[in-house]
Design a protein around this motif. Structure first.
Motif, PDB file in Angstrom:
ATOM      1  N   GLY A 134      34.404  30.315  51.653  1.00 47.85           N
ATOM      2  CA  GLY A 134      35.748  29.999  51.182  1.00 47.85           C
ATOM      3  C   GLY A 134      36.547  29.180  52.189  1.00 47.85           C
ATOM      4  O   GLY A 134      36.104  28.858  53.293  1.00 47.85           O
ATOM      5  N   TYR A 187      37.787  37.380  41.577  1.00 49.86           N
ATOM      6  CA  TYR A 187      37.866  36.146  42.361  1.00 49.86           C
ATOM      7  C   TYR A 187      36.475  35.544  42.546  1.00 49.86           C
ATOM      8  O   TYR A 187      36.265  34.348  42.305  1.00 49.86           O
ATOM      9  CB  TYR A 187      38.500  36.423  43.725  1.00 49.86           C
ATOM     10  CG  TYR A 187      38.580  35.179  44.585  1.00 49.86           C
ATOM     11  CD1 TYR A 187      39.606  34.257  44.425  1.00 49.86           C
ATOM     12  CD2 TYR A 187      37.599  34.914  45.537  1.00 49.86           C
ATOM     13  CE1 TYR A 187      39.666  33.099  45.188  1.00 49.86           C
ATOM     14  CE2 TYR A 187      37.651  33.764  46.308  1.00 49.86           C
ATOM     15  CZ  TYR A 187      38.680  32.856  46.130  1.00 49.86           C
ATOM     16  OH  TYR A 187      38.721  31.711  46.882  1.00 49.86           O
ATOM     17  N   LYS A 188      35.532  36.358  42.980  1.00 51.69           N
ATOM     18  CA  LYS A 188      34.186  35.838  43.243  1.00 51.69           C
ATOM     19  C   LYS A 188      33.493  35.376  41.966  1.00 51.69           C
ATOM     20  O   LYS A 188      32.770  34.378  41.963  1.00 51.69           O
ATOM     21  CB  LYS A 188      33.340  36.903  43.937  1.00 51.69           C
ATOM     22  CG  LYS A 188      33.781  37.189  45.368  1.00 51.69           C
ATOM     23  CD  LYS A 188      32.899  38.253  46.012  1.00 51.69           C
ATOM     24  CE  LYS A 188      33.320  38.516  47.462  1.00 51.69           C
ATOM     25  NZ  LYS A 188      32.493  39.578  48.095  1.00 51.69           N
ATOM     26  N   SER A 243      36.868  31.599  42.395  1.00 46.97           N
ATOM     27  CA  SER A 243      36.552  30.973  43.688  1.00 46.97           C
ATOM     28  C   SER A 243      36.261  29.471  43.600  1.00 46.97           C
ATOM     29  O   SER A 243      36.681  28.715  44.496  1.00 46.97           O
ATOM     30  CB  SER A 243      35.385  31.696  44.371  1.00 46.97           C
ATOM     31  OG  SER A 243      34.224  31.684  43.574  1.00 46.97           O
ATOM     32  N   ASP A 245      39.208  27.046  44.173  1.00 45.51           N
ATOM     33  CA  ASP A 245      39.762  26.849  45.512  1.00 45.51           C
ATOM     34  C   ASP A 245      38.967  25.826  46.317  1.00 45.51           C
ATOM     35  O   ASP A 245      39.260  25.597  47.500  1.00 45.51           O
ATOM     36  CB  ASP A 245      39.809  28.189  46.270  1.00 45.51           C
ATOM     37  CG  ASP A 245      40.960  29.060  45.810  1.00 45.51           C
ATOM     38  OD1 ASP A 245      41.953  28.503  45.306  1.00 45.51           O
ATOM     39  OD2 ASP A 245      40.876  30.298  45.952  1.00 45.51           O
TER      40      ASP A 245
END
Length: 463
Positions: free
Chosen positions: A8, A98-99, A103, A106
């Motif tokens: 990330g 999120y994963k 993700s 981003d």
């Protein structure tokens, strides 16, 4: 923070600063002193604001409140914050969401800036605008994206997992549309959209590509795209306004959603029913008149004339034609340019016939009509200049490989009965070639009636 690495943007930031600090220390003969100075500067000069939250405090609300008093974030960041705040309130595993779904948003590819109209925004903001327009079919400005998204989220009552999953699925669809190869019905249409800088159909395209093949077969999607392509190109060639396209394509999403299995026919019917200067689908007669009579080169933007000539070249190719790289402006625009066969400065070497003093009266506009235009390389164009016809014909014959030139210019168009076609280039030949190319254009961008008849003949209505 534990020094164990990770993925990330935060991990990338740590790696960046570590690399820069290592390089900075390596420059000094006394790295320990330099490192000490850096540590002291960060301890004493760098000001950090630390907010300790109590158990009942909501970190996402604090974040949103602080942002409203500082430099505005992108709408995508506010939407992200809203989604994860709601997910946490619903007891969902935010880290897993999120994963699994967020993700990729981003990463740099979604944060690059794009210009739509006169506004520059991140690619993610642009995508979210298209998706939300498709979802709500409401009109809103780019500056209202977050508020509109918040309103939809609060009123939709959709489980948060489904919202995240749907955004991720349509992001993949948007990527496929954005990166579609330039060949075929879809590729050529998407290419023309980019050249004309027309993005208003995107909510409708997201809807069509979002339908499963079992609901809307590929043939039907192609059929719908042909209708949209015809609508846009016909209006572009007639130089009609695009001011109401946002409303037009929102209405088309509504029409297509009534019967998704027949979305193509619903779109064609809705387009053909549109009235008024800002909405109507030009008729065959209007389209043909513009192609044959209008000085397109001076009346239209150059890119519109170029995509018209490129499409005609595509249509003239057959299974027996050598598969050369077909000219497309985004990649070969610097190499292929628009050439006037009878030059704009025709007075130099193209005098009208002595026994017909009226022959040259309309030439100043006629040279800019479709019948007198073709494509040549950027190096050949200035070489041709104002050459007389005999010289220009020889140069074109030696250097051009396009069917547009050889099949309709150096040789007579099919079914043309003019003896000694190549001996001269005059008003009569320009009109004849223009009429042939106009007929070809009508087959590329057909009318609503033709498209509906095609669907009936091909059996699409029975699928």
């Amino acid at each position: 923070m534990l020094g164990q690495g990770g993925d990330g943007r935060l991990a990338e930031a740590v790696a960046y600063f570590q690399q820069e600090i290592d390089a900075w220390l390596a420059e000094s003969p006394e790295p320990h002193e330099r490192l000490g100075a850096l540590v002291q500067t960060m301890r004493e000069q760098l000001r950090l604001v630390i907010i300790d939250l109590e158990e009942h405090d909501d970190a996402q609300v604090v974040f949103e409140t602080l942002n409203s008093r500082g430099t505005p974030l992108e709408h995508a960041d506010l939407i992200k914050n809203l989604l994860f705040r709601n997910a946490e309130h619903a007891g969902a595993d935010a880290e897993r969401l999120y994963k699994a779904y967020w993700s990729p948003f981003d990463q740099d590819e979604w944060r690059t800036e794009q210009t739509t109209g006169r506004i520059t925004r991140s690619r993610l903001d642009v995508f979210l605008t298209y998706w939300l327009t498709m979802r709500t079919r409401r009109e809103f400005t780019a500056s209202a994206l977050f508020k509109e998204f918040e309103h939809w989220l609060n009123s939709a009552a959709t489980p948060m997992e489904e919202v995240f999953a749907e955004l991720a699925r349509y992001a993949e669809i948007y990527d496929r549309i954005d990166q579609h190869p330039l060949h075929g019905v879809e590729g050529r249409f998407l290419y023309r959209m980019k050249v004309m800088q027309t993005c208003t159909p995107m909510p409708l395209l997201l809807f069509l590509y979002g339908l499963d093949d079992a609901v809307l077969p590929t043939e039907r999607r192609h059929h719908a795209i042909r209708a949209i392509d015809s609508y846009l190109v016909r209006r572009a060639i007639l130089n009609l306004s695009s001011r109401d396209y946002n409303n037009v394509f929102r209405d088309l999403v509504t029409a297509a959603s009534r019967q998704p299995a027949c979305a193509d026919e619903e779109i064609i019917k809705a387009l053909s029913a549109m009235q008024g200067h800002h909405r109507q689908w030009p008729t065959d007669a209007e389209f043909r008149a513009a192609l044959e009579q209008d000085p397109l080169y001076t009346r239209l933007y150059r890119h519109r004339v170029r995509i018209l000539l490129e499409a005609l070249e595509d249509e003239l190719r057959t299974d027996h034609t050598e598969q050369l790289t077909v000219p497309v402006g985004e990649h070969l625009g610097a190499k292929l340019t628009i050439e006037h066969v009878m030059p704009q400065s025709w007075h130099d070497n193209w005098p009208p016939l002595d026994d017909d003093p009226y022959e040259g009266a309309a030439r100043d506009e006629l040279v800019h009509t479709l019948g007198n235009l073709t494509l040549v390389t950027a190096r050949l164009n200035p070489a041709l200049g104002n050459m007389a016809w005999d010289d220009k014909r020889q140069w074109l014959s030696e250097h051009s490989l396009l069917r547009l030139t050889h099949g309709t210019l150096l040789n007579p168009p099919p079914a043309t009965e003019i003896s000694g076609w190549a001996s001269t280039w005059n008003e009569h030949r320009i009109h004849t070639r223009g009429a042939y190319l106009a007929s070809l254009a009508l087959s590329i961008w057909p009318s609503a009636d033709e498209l509906l008849a095609t669907s009936a003949l091909s059996g699409l209505d029975n699928r």
